[in-house]
Design an enzyme around this catalytic site. Structure first.
Site, PDB file in Angstrom:
ATOM      1  N   CYS A  99       0.825  -1.205   0.000  1.00  0.00           N
ATOM      2  CA  CYS A  99       0.000   0.000   0.000  1.00  0.00           C
ATOM      3  C   CYS A  99       0.858   1.254   0.000  1.00  0.00           C
ATOM      4  O   CYS A  99       0.577   2.216  -0.720  1.00  0.00           O
ATOM      5  CB  CYS A  99      -0.934  -0.010   1.205  1.00  0.00           C
ATOM      6  SG  CYS A  99      -2.022   1.433   1.300  1.00  0.00           S
ATOM      7  N   CYS A 205      -5.699  -3.500   7.509  1.00  0.00           N
ATOM      8  CA  CYS A 205      -6.745  -2.488   7.632  1.00  0.00           C
ATOM      9  C   CYS A 205      -8.099  -2.953   7.128  1.00  0.00           C
ATOM     10  O   CYS A 205      -9.127  -2.680   7.749  1.00  0.00           O
ATOM     11  CB  CYS A 205      -6.320  -1.214   6.904  1.00  0.00           C
ATOM     12  SG  CYS A 205      -6.008  -1.447   5.130  1.00  0.00           S
TER      13      CYS A 205
END
Length: 394
Positions: A99, A205
């Site tokens: 990410c 997440c």
């Protein structure tokens, strides 16, 4: 030189204090809230909406213009799909590293520089660079180095180990010389304590509080296989797929009195080999093969000279550094020899390399070398063969 700063704002205390520090220094700050995932958790709630509200309240309080950008498509295509493929092939990937490389320090930085015409970007990461926390030492003719922060317990350079030079050269890390306790104190002193009271995000997440095996099962079909005791070769249980298990994980097999842990996976035969006890030698190795690495500043001089590189290693964010020796092998892959054997060296995770306070870069672990168990087995086999030869010669 650097006047307009685009700050990634998450709605948490770290980006809140980073925003405050930038404003205090007189920068023209614009906030960017990134939405990377849009599927609600098992309660039907999407935490991104709550985080955006917190980010909006912060920016209103600090008089910062806030942009909400949607990177859901990019995250799905460039991070999540890659993650699924890795799991399908028996690896255990690290989506946070991907990410940062592909979303925050790629799509976010491009949005900041091209759409907002910002001079630099900033984030609430606990990290530093050789250009300074606010780019006060910026040099257009030099490459930048990624450095560990003051608060080593919160050090996030591990997750930045694949970031490219171009965005890193124009990145500010306002929290680089602050401890977490100092960040919370600054927040409280400036009436931002509500942000320090929010629970910190932990784990992957997009999974949130969900059971990982249930979550990943929504995207990868079950493929039943066997758990095999690595010592006896006996079947001790069954599993629903290699993707649901990672090396070093406790299996909690039913009907088995002792604790088994995943030692290794056989992708071709869909077998998971398990070992009794968390300190079983099959879980430890001091050798590993790593894919072609990403060097953040430059390729180390020792490797340029075809010499051995001595530095430090870690493959888990929370673990300490271990001295190691590195040499290049076929196709620019690395052979890494650790001074001390480590538990559960996991294919798919990143081997991250450090020298003093600098994060040199990283590569993906392809496979560990011979485990302590394998070496012990081979030595015993050689000893047994030698004894048999001696007996036969008498």
């Amino acid at each position: 030189m650097f006047k307009k700063i685009a700050l990634g704002i998450s709605g948490g205390v770290d980006s809140a204090v980073a925003a405050l520090l930038l404003k205090t220094k007189g920068y023209d700050v614009e906030g960017v809230f990134m939405k990377n995932w849009d599927i609600a958790d098992e309660t039907g709630k999407c935490t991104a909406d709550e985080d955006f509200k917190d980010a909006s309240d912060l920016c209103e309080r600090l008089n910062i213009k806030l942009h909400r950008v949607n990177f859901v498509k990019q995250y799905w295509n460039e991070v999540f799909c890659d993650l699924i493929k890795e799991y399908e092939h028996g690896y255990t990937p690290n989506p946070d590293v991907l990410c940062n490389r592909r979303i925050k320090f790629n799509h976010f930085s491009k949005f900041a520089f091209e759409e907002l015409e910002a001079d630099a970007i900033a984030t609430g990461h606990y990290a530093k660079t050789s250009f300074g926390n606010f780019l006060e030492n910026y040099n257009a003719n030099q490459a930048v180095r990624l450095l560990r922060p003051k608060d080593l317990r919160k050090d996030q350079t591990f997750f930045l180990c694949q970031v490219r030079q171009e965005p890193l050269r124009r990145t500010m890390f306002p929290l680089g010389d602050l401890r977490k306790s100092e960040v919370k104190r600054i927040a409280a002193e400036n009436h931002l304590e509500r942000y320090s009271q929010k629970p910190e995000s932990m784990g992957i997440c997009f999974i949130g509080s969900r059971n990982f095996q249930h979550f990943i099962g929504e995207y990868i079909e079950s493929k039943p296989g066997k758990f095999i005791d690595i010592d006896s070769g006996k079947v001790v249980g069954t599993h629903d797929g290699l993707h649901q298990w990672t090396v070093g994980q406790r299996t909690r097999l039913q009907g088995v009195p002792d604790a088994y842990f995943v030692a290794r996976k056989n992708v071709d035969e869909n077998i998971i080999y398990v070992a009794l006890g968390t300190t079983h030698p099959a879980l430890f190795s001091d050798l590993l093969r790593v894919s072609k690495p990403h060097w953040i500043h430059s390729r180390p001089e020792e490797l340029e000279r075809a010499e051995i590189l001595r530095c430090d290693f870690k493959f888990q964010h929370t673990e300490g550094l271990v001295p190691c020796r590195i040499c290049e092998i076929t196709d620019e892959n690395l052979c890494v020899h650790l001074d001390q054997a480590q538990r559960a060296l996991t294919p798919g995770q990143y081997a991250v390399f450090y020298r003093n306070d600098e994060c040199l870069g990283s590569g993906k672990i392809l496979n560990p070398g011979a485990t302590n168990f394998s070496l012990h087995y081979m030595r015993n086999s050689e000893s047994s063969e030698a004894s048999n030869d001696l007996e036969a010669s008498r």
